[in-house]
Design an enzyme around this catalytic site. Structure first.
Site, PDB file in Angstrom:
ATOM      1  N   GLY A  54      19.495  17.171  -9.934  1.00  0.00           N
ATOM      2  CA  GLY A  54      20.333  17.192 -11.134  1.00  0.00           C
ATOM      3  C   GLY A  54      19.658  16.316 -12.179  1.00  0.00           C
ATOM      4  O   GLY A  54      19.191  15.210 -11.881  1.00  0.00           O
ATOM      5  N   ASP A 243      19.266  21.307 -17.891  1.00  0.00           N
ATOM      6  CA  ASP A 243      18.162  20.406 -17.534  1.00  0.00           C
ATOM      7  C   ASP A 243      17.316  20.030 -18.734  1.00  0.00           C
ATOM      8  O   ASP A 243      16.593  19.036 -18.721  1.00  0.00           O
ATOM      9  CB  ASP A 243      17.277  21.044 -16.467  1.00  0.00           C
ATOM     10  CG  ASP A 243      18.010  21.081 -15.141  1.00  0.00           C
ATOM     11  OD1 ASP A 243      18.830  21.996 -14.950  1.00  0.00           O
ATOM     12  OD2 ASP A 243      17.800  20.164 -14.334  1.00  0.00           O
TER      13      ASP A 243
HETATM   14  O1  MRU Z   1      17.216  21.929  -9.082  1.00  0.00           O
HETATM   15  P1  MRU Z   1      18.412  21.066  -9.367  1.00  0.00           P
HETATM   16  O2  MRU Z   1      19.452  21.141  -8.316  1.00  0.00           O
HETATM   17  O3  MRU Z   1      18.002  19.646  -9.703  1.00  0.00           O
HETATM   18  O4  MRU Z   1      19.018  21.695 -10.702  1.00  0.00           O
HETATM   19  C1  MRU Z   1      20.181  21.138 -11.255  1.00  0.00           C
HETATM   20  C2  MRU Z   1      20.733  21.914 -12.368  1.00  0.00           C
HETATM   21  O5  MRU Z   1      20.208  22.941 -12.754  1.00  0.00           O
HETATM   22  C3  MRU Z   1      21.940  21.351 -13.051  1.00  0.00           C
HETATM   23  O6  MRU Z   1      22.767  22.371 -13.547  1.00  0.00           O
HETATM   24  C4  MRU Z   1      21.472  20.473 -14.233  1.00  0.00           C
HETATM   25  O7  MRU Z   1      20.563  19.525 -13.806  1.00  0.00           O
HETATM   26  C5  MRU Z   1      22.602  19.805 -14.900  1.00  0.00           C
HETATM   27  S1  MRU Z   1      23.208  18.482 -13.903  1.00  0.00           S
HETATM   28  C6  MRU Z   1      24.423  17.656 -14.663  1.00  0.00           C
END
Ligand code: MRU
Length: 365
Positions: A54, A243
């Site tokens: 995240g 992200d």
């Molecule tokens: O690959 P990840 O699990 O790190 O991806 C996370 C996401 O895509 C979330 O939607 C994003 O980081 C927003 S978190 C508040």
């Protein structure tokens, strides 16, 4: 947020052993395992292997990584090398670079002897700021959910859909996309959340675990179900995280988000993105062309991880042996498909003018 009756953040500093402690998200939702992150290799592994994940959480974790680096060797050269090591762990979420840049700038302006304590204090500040930002996002998002609730007969739930886990596990606390949900539920608004499974890493299982711990009714659905649900009036609003958001409001989030935005657009379902300001990359405009998309290990698509019938965490193969897997981890939703951005300062449209008006201090960069 709560696990049972106990309040947790997704990471915390353990002063007696002078280490960062995290909840190992590779084991959730089946096992709750706290892990020490004590060496630079531990930090790299935790972020790259998605023990922490995240965008906001990897930023906060990296700040603690800089604190560890300064405790080991507070030289200018080590600031630089720790920055590069940590920044290389994951390419897409800009919070990582944002946190590292902020640490680097502050540390280069700090006498060497004070760098270890300054870096740790800064990491604590970044973590606390993240919590405060996400709380504000929840308050602003609550107003949107309240508005929908007023159009419904008493007792009928507001039906939300979310993708991936933009929950408290993806941040230090509250989450971004989930913060409005927690605020709405706590305000007594009936809710139902459709939780996309989010193949290949199934972050939807994390979202289900979080929502379940808070008591929020939800249903875990396959990634392909969203369009059908929207066509049949089962979704009042989509809320997802991001992200990296460009200065014109293109939003890069977990793979599959774009398809949900297309389906929402076709069905007149409002599509909101919860956006903490450290997730804005003010240096770029065109998300499709300019955001680096992480390509992860193909084994994440050809295999699946979960708990087996004997209760052990296990990985099984889904495809025929030797099948090639492709695994782009994120996609970009162009701003024209985004109804609004829920930031810590309020809700705005996804456009360069609206973002600049909301964050005028960034317009000169
Ligand atoms: O690959 P990840 O699990 O790190 O991806 C996370 C996401 O895509 C979330 O939607 C994003 O980081 C927003 S978190 C508040």
């Amino acid at each position: 947020m709560k696990i049972g009756d106990q309040h947790y953040r997704s990471l915390w500093w353990h002063e007696p052993s002078y280490v960062l402690q995290i909840i190992d998200q590779r084991c959730l939702p089946h096992e709750f395992r706290v892990q020490d992150v004590a060496t630079m290799q531990d930090f790299v592994d935790a972020i790259a292997q998605m023990r922490v994940r995240g965008a906001p959480l990897i930023g906060a974790t990296a700040a603690y990584g800089m604190a560890l680096a300064m405790a080991e060797d507070p030289s200018d050269a080590h600031i630089e090398s720790a920055w590069h090591t940590l920044n290389a762990t994951r390419p897409t979420a800009v919070n990582l670079r944002w946190a590292l840049d902020r640490c680097k700038a502050a540390l280069l302006n700090t006498p060497t002897a004070d760098r270890a304590s300054t870096a740790l204090a800064l990491a604590h500040d970044l973590a606390d700021e993240d919590v405060a930002i996400n709380k504000k996002i929840g308050e602003h998002g609550l107003a949107l959910i309240e508005e929908i609730a007023t159009t419904k007969p008493p007792g009928e739930p507001v039906k939300l859909l979310t993708h991936c886990n933009a929950g408290w596990l993806a941040t230090v606390d509250w989450g971004t996309a989930t913060s409005p949900m927690y605020h709405a539920y706590d305000a007594g608004i009936p809710l139902h959340v459709w939780v996309d499974e989010t193949r290949p890493r199934n972050q939807g299982a994390l979202t289900s675990w979080e929502l379940g711990n808070h008591g929020i009714p939800h249903t875990y659905v396959t990634d392909n179900a969203g369009g059908h649900l929207m066509q049949h009036g089962q979704v009042d609003m989509v809320i997802v995280g991001t992200d990296r958001t460009t200065r014109q409001g293109d939003v890069c989030n977990k793979i599959g988000t774009y398809l949900k935005a297309l389906a929402a657009h076709d069905n007149n379902v409002p599509f909101y993105v919860a956006l903490p300001s450290p997730t804005i990359d003010w240096t770029i405009s065109d998300g499709v062309r300019q955001i680096p998309i992480e390509e992860r290990d193909s084994k994440e698509t050809t295999h699946i991880h979960g708990i087996d019938t004997s209760g052990s965490l296990n990985t099984v193969q889904v495809t025929p042996a030797g099948t090639r897997g492709g695994n782009p981890a994120f996609d970009v939703t162009p701003q024209r498909l985004v109804t609004g951005l829920i930031t810590e300062r309020g809700v705005c449209e996804a456009s360069e003018a609206a973002l600049a008006a909301m964050f005028p201090e960034h317009t000169s960069t």
